[in-house]
Design a protein around this motif. Structure first.
Motif, mmCIF file in Angstrom:
data_model
loop_
_atom_site.group_PDB
_atom_site.id
_atom_site.type_symbol
_atom_site.label_atom_id
_atom_site.label_comp_id
_atom_site.label_asym_id
_atom_site.label_seq_id
_atom_site.Cartn_x
_atom_site.Cartn_y
_atom_site.Cartn_z
ATOM 1 N N ASN A 182 -11.224 3.507 3.193
ATOM 2 C CA ASN A 182 -9.838 3.735 3.600
ATOM 3 C C ASN A 182 -8.887 2.734 2.913
ATOM 4 O O ASN A 182 -9.120 1.525 2.934
ATOM 5 C CB ASN A 182 -9.767 3.601 5.124
ATOM 6 C CG ASN A 182 -8.362 3.759 5.637
ATOM 7 O OD1 ASN A 182 -7.628 2.793 5.757
ATOM 8 N ND2 ASN A 182 -7.987 4.993 5.916
ATOM 9 N N ALA A 183 -7.826 3.257 2.324
ATOM 10 C CA ALA A 183 -6.918 2.420 1.535
ATOM 11 C C ALA A 183 -6.144 1.427 2.408
ATOM 12 O O ALA A 183 -5.834 0.317 1.962
ATOM 13 C CB ALA A 183 -5.950 3.305 0.755
ATOM 14 N N LYS A 185 0.848 -1.201 0.000
ATOM 15 C CA LYS A 185 0.000 0.000 0.000
ATOM 16 C C LYS A 185 0.881 1.247 0.000
ATOM 17 O O LYS A 185 1.825 1.349 0.774
ATOM 18 C CB LYS A 185 -0.923 -0.015 1.214
ATOM 19 C CG LYS A 185 -1.982 1.070 1.174
ATOM 20 C CD LYS A 185 -1.595 2.252 2.000
ATOM 21 C CE LYS A 185 -2.498 3.449 1.757
ATOM 22 N NZ LYS A 185 -2.272 4.520 2.733
ATOM 23 N N ASN A 194 -16.514 5.239 -0.681
ATOM 24 C CA ASN A 194 -15.149 5.649 -0.373
ATOM 25 C C ASN A 194 -14.645 4.808 0.801
ATOM 26 O O ASN A 194 -15.294 4.752 1.846
ATOM 27 C CB ASN A 194 -15.164 7.139 -0.022
ATOM 28 C CG ASN A 194 -13.791 7.670 0.294
ATOM 29 O OD1 ASN A 194 -12.787 7.019 0.005
ATOM 30 N ND2 ASN A 194 -13.738 8.858 0.871
ATOM 31 N N TYR A 204 -9.490 8.916 -7.240
ATOM 32 C CA TYR A 204 -8.909 7.598 -6.947
ATOM 33 C C TYR A 204 -9.107 6.646 -8.142
ATOM 34 O O TYR A 204 -8.156 6.012 -8.587
ATOM 35 C CB TYR A 204 -9.547 6.965 -5.697
ATOM 36 C CG TYR A 204 -9.527 7.819 -4.438
ATOM 37 C CD1 TYR A 204 -8.555 8.793 -4.251
ATOM 38 C CD2 TYR A 204 -10.476 7.643 -3.427
ATOM 39 C CE1 TYR A 204 -8.533 9.567 -3.095
ATOM 40 C CE2 TYR A 204 -10.453 8.399 -2.269
ATOM 41 C CZ TYR A 204 -9.489 9.374 -2.118
ATOM 42 O OH TYR A 204 -9.476 10.142 -0.975
ATOM 43 N N ALA A 224 -9.007 3.212 -3.706
ATOM 44 C CA ALA A 224 -9.682 3.138 -2.404
ATOM 45 C C ALA A 224 -11.200 3.296 -2.545
ATOM 46 O O ALA A 224 -11.821 4.167 -1.941
ATOM 47 C CB ALA A 224 -9.114 4.207 -1.475
ATOM 48 N N GLY A 270 -9.906 10.114 11.111
ATOM 49 C CA GLY A 270 -9.106 9.614 9.990
ATOM 50 C C GLY A 270 -9.925 9.181 8.780
ATOM 51 O O GLY A 270 -9.376 8.641 7.821
ATOM 52 N N ARG A 271 -11.230 9.379 8.828
ATOM 53 C CA ARG A 271 -12.077 9.006 7.691
ATOM 54 C C ARG A 271 -12.730 10.259 7.115
ATOM 55 O O ARG A 271 -13.124 11.162 7.850
ATOM 56 C CB ARG A 271 -13.190 8.036 8.114
ATOM 57 C CG ARG A 271 -12.708 6.746 8.737
ATOM 58 C CD ARG A 271 -12.101 5.830 7.681
ATOM 59 N NE ARG A 271 -11.898 4.474 8.174
ATOM 60 C CZ ARG A 271 -10.805 4.050 8.800
ATOM 61 N NH1 ARG A 271 -9.826 4.888 9.056
ATOM 62 N NH2 ARG A 271 -10.701 2.795 9.174
ATOM 63 N N VAL A 306 -19.328 6.150 2.811
ATOM 64 C CA VAL A 306 -18.086 5.496 3.230
ATOM 65 C C VAL A 306 -18.372 4.009 3.390
ATOM 66 O O VAL A 306 -19.394 3.625 3.958
ATOM 67 C CB VAL A 306 -17.554 6.118 4.537
ATOM 68 C CG1 VAL A 306 -16.544 5.211 5.225
ATOM 69 C CG2 VAL A 306 -16.916 7.474 4.240
ATOM 70 N N GLY A 345 -3.726 5.035 -1.882
ATOM 71 C CA GLY A 345 -4.610 6.041 -1.308
ATOM 72 C C GLY A 345 -4.682 7.216 -2.264
ATOM 73 O O GLY A 345 -4.761 7.042 -3.475
ATOM 74 N N GLY A 361 0.955 5.414 0.300
ATOM 75 C CA GLY A 361 0.157 6.503 0.873
ATOM 76 C C GLY A 361 0.160 7.777 0.042
ATOM 77 O O GLY A 361 0.920 7.934 -0.919
ATOM 78 N N GLY A 362 -0.712 8.679 0.459
ATOM 79 C CA GLY A 362 -1.022 9.886 -0.303
ATOM 80 C C GLY A 362 0.124 10.877 -0.473
ATOM 81 O O GLY A 362 0.215 11.538 -1.509
ATOM 82 N N GLY A 410 -5.668 10.488 -0.476
ATOM 83 C CA GLY A 410 -6.464 11.424 0.300
ATOM 84 C C GLY A 410 -6.021 12.872 0.142
ATOM 85 O O GLY A 410 -6.851 13.778 0.044
ATOM 86 N N MET A 428 -12.626 15.606 7.666
ATOM 87 C CA MET A 428 -12.141 14.305 8.134
ATOM 88 C C MET A 428 -12.534 14.112 9.601
ATOM 89 O O MET A 428 -12.369 15.027 10.409
ATOM 90 C CB MET A 428 -10.605 14.223 8.039
ATOM 91 C CG MET A 428 -10.011 14.512 6.680
ATOM 92 S SD MET A 428 -10.397 13.320 5.383
ATOM 93 C CE MET A 428 -9.509 11.881 5.939
HETATM 94 C C1 LIG Z 1 -13.172 6.825 3.939
HETATM 95 C C2 LIG Z 1 -11.837 7.469 3.714
HETATM 96 O O1 LIG Z 1 -11.379 8.205 4.546
HETATM 97 N N1 LIG Z 1 -11.203 7.170 2.591
HETATM 98 C C3 LIG Z 1 -9.926 7.705 2.259
HETATM 99 C C4 LIG Z 1 -9.442 6.964 1.034
HETATM 100 C C5 LIG Z 1 -8.095 7.417 0.544
HETATM 101 C C6 LIG Z 1 -6.974 7.045 1.461
HETATM 102 O O2 LIG Z 1 -7.074 6.173 2.325
HETATM 103 O O3 LIG Z 1 -5.815 7.737 1.172
HETATM 104 P P1 LIG Z 1 -4.453 7.767 1.989
HETATM 105 O O4 LIG Z 1 -3.990 6.356 2.139
HETATM 106 O O5 LIG Z 1 -3.584 8.554 1.076
HETATM 107 O O6 LIG Z 1 -4.718 8.454 3.307
HETATM 108 C C7 LIG Z 1 -10.023 9.219 1.976
HETATM 109 O O7 LIG Z 1 -10.891 9.627 1.215
HETATM 110 O O8 LIG Z 1 -9.128 9.950 2.436
#
Ligand SMILES: CC(=O)N[C@@H](CCC(=O)OP(=O)(O)O)C(=O)O
Ligand SMILES: Nc1ncnc2c1ncn2[C@@H]1O[C@H](COP(=O)(O)OP(=O)(O)O)[C@@H](O)[C@H]1O
Length: 261
Positions: free
Chosen positions: A159-160, A5, A157, A73, A146, A57-58, A118, A36, A7-8, A38, A54
């Motif tokens: 979380n990744a 995985k 949507n 995404y 994600a 964290g969501r 979500v 991700g 990250g952003g 985000g 947010m």
């Molecule tokens: C539901 C929820 O919060 N989804 C995340 C999905 C993207 C993610 O997880 O991105 P990163 O790994 O870069 O943080 C969001 O939209 O931020």
């Protein structure tokens, strides 16, 4: 099988991303990439006049935000990652959890917080592992955005980090799986400002202490919760480390933070 995985913050840095993709393409054996994004979704949201929100964290995902994250995404990031992997000789296939019904999910129930669109994944048992195994057999590398779906026509949507751990647990039925969370730091740090303070081994008791002290916080909390849950459900190894060190991490030479039970 490596489930990796990214990250952003790395996705948002072209030089780091290009190096990461070159290294990722060179990893031997079956692999899955989960991304991700985000940070980029938040930037585009603001440009469109939709203020990101947010909670724990969501992302609170209303109908307009769902459109934004689907575009960012599922479109912009996912398709560009696939194109860049093709340029490096890694034959990849961009997917969301809706494609081939790989990751069934449901809309997160409203409690005191309404997260909107979500997704919470149903369970790893419901992941379409047969399809993923057939991709591996053909030498194809899936690249997951994600996003999941609710079985009733709506994308969700998701979380990744959760998508990565769900896929890792599901694939553990057929493969020995390493789950590797990569981001812009050297690993889980004792002092988040000090890159030399990498914690090489983290187990639940030490995690609880560091959480209490406030040394581990925000986005690292759900990442670690997902990491411990994955180990409890059969994933062979979980590592959290620097995207720039992916080659060493994948071959076991350089470790970042190894999560153990
Ligand atoms: C539901 C929820 O919060 N989804 C995340 C999905 C993207 C993610 O997880 O991105 P990163 O790994 O870069 O943080 C969001 O939209 O931020
Ligand atoms: N002890 C810690 N070590 C490293 N990072 C930490 C720690 N505690 C909190 N963090 C934060 O967690 C973030 C990683 O989580 P998140 O933002 O969800 O990353 P990702 O980009 O991988 O989705 C780091 O950027 C850092 O700000």
């Amino acid at each position: 099988m490596n489930v990796i995985k990214i990250g952003g913050n790395v996705l948002d840095n072209p030089a780091q991303l290009e190096q990461f993709l070159t290294d990722f393409a060179s990893i031997q054996g079956p692999k899955v990439l989960v991304h991700g994004g985000g940070k980029i979704a938040s930037e585009l949201s603001k440009q469109l006049g939709i203020e990101p929100n947010m909670v724990n964290g969501r992302r609170i995902t209303d109908a307009d935000t769902l459109r934004v994250v689907t575009m960012v995404y599922g479109g912009l990031l996912n398709k560009n990652l696939v194109a860049q992997l093709q340029a490096r000789g890694c034959n990849s296939l961009g997917l969301t959890g809706a494609d081939a019904n790989v990751i069934p999910a449901h809309k997160r129930p409203v409690t005191d917080i309404d997260y909107g669109f979500v997704g919470d994944v149903e369970s790893p048992e419901q992941v379409n592992v047969t399809f993923l195994a057939s991709l591996a057999e053909q030498g194809l590398t899936p690249v997951f955005a994600a996003l999941t779906h609710d079985g009733q026509g709506s994308l969700l949507n998701t979380n990744a980090d959760t998508i990565a751990s769900t896929l890792a647990v599901a694939l553990s039925r057929q493969f020995e799986v390493n789950l590797i969370y990569l981001f812009e730091k050297k690993g889980v740090l004792l002092d988040v400002e000090d890159d030399t303070s990498v914690i090489h081994h983290l187990q639940p008791q030490y995690y609880a202490e560091l959480k209490k002290q406030g040394a581990i916080f925000s986005g690292m909390l759900p990442k670690l919760d997902n990491a411990f849950a994955a180990l409890q459900q059969g994933v062979k190894a979980v590592i959290i480390g620097d995207a720039a060190e992916i080659k060493g991490i994948a071959t076991g030479e350089k470790a970042g933070t190894r999560i153990t039970l």
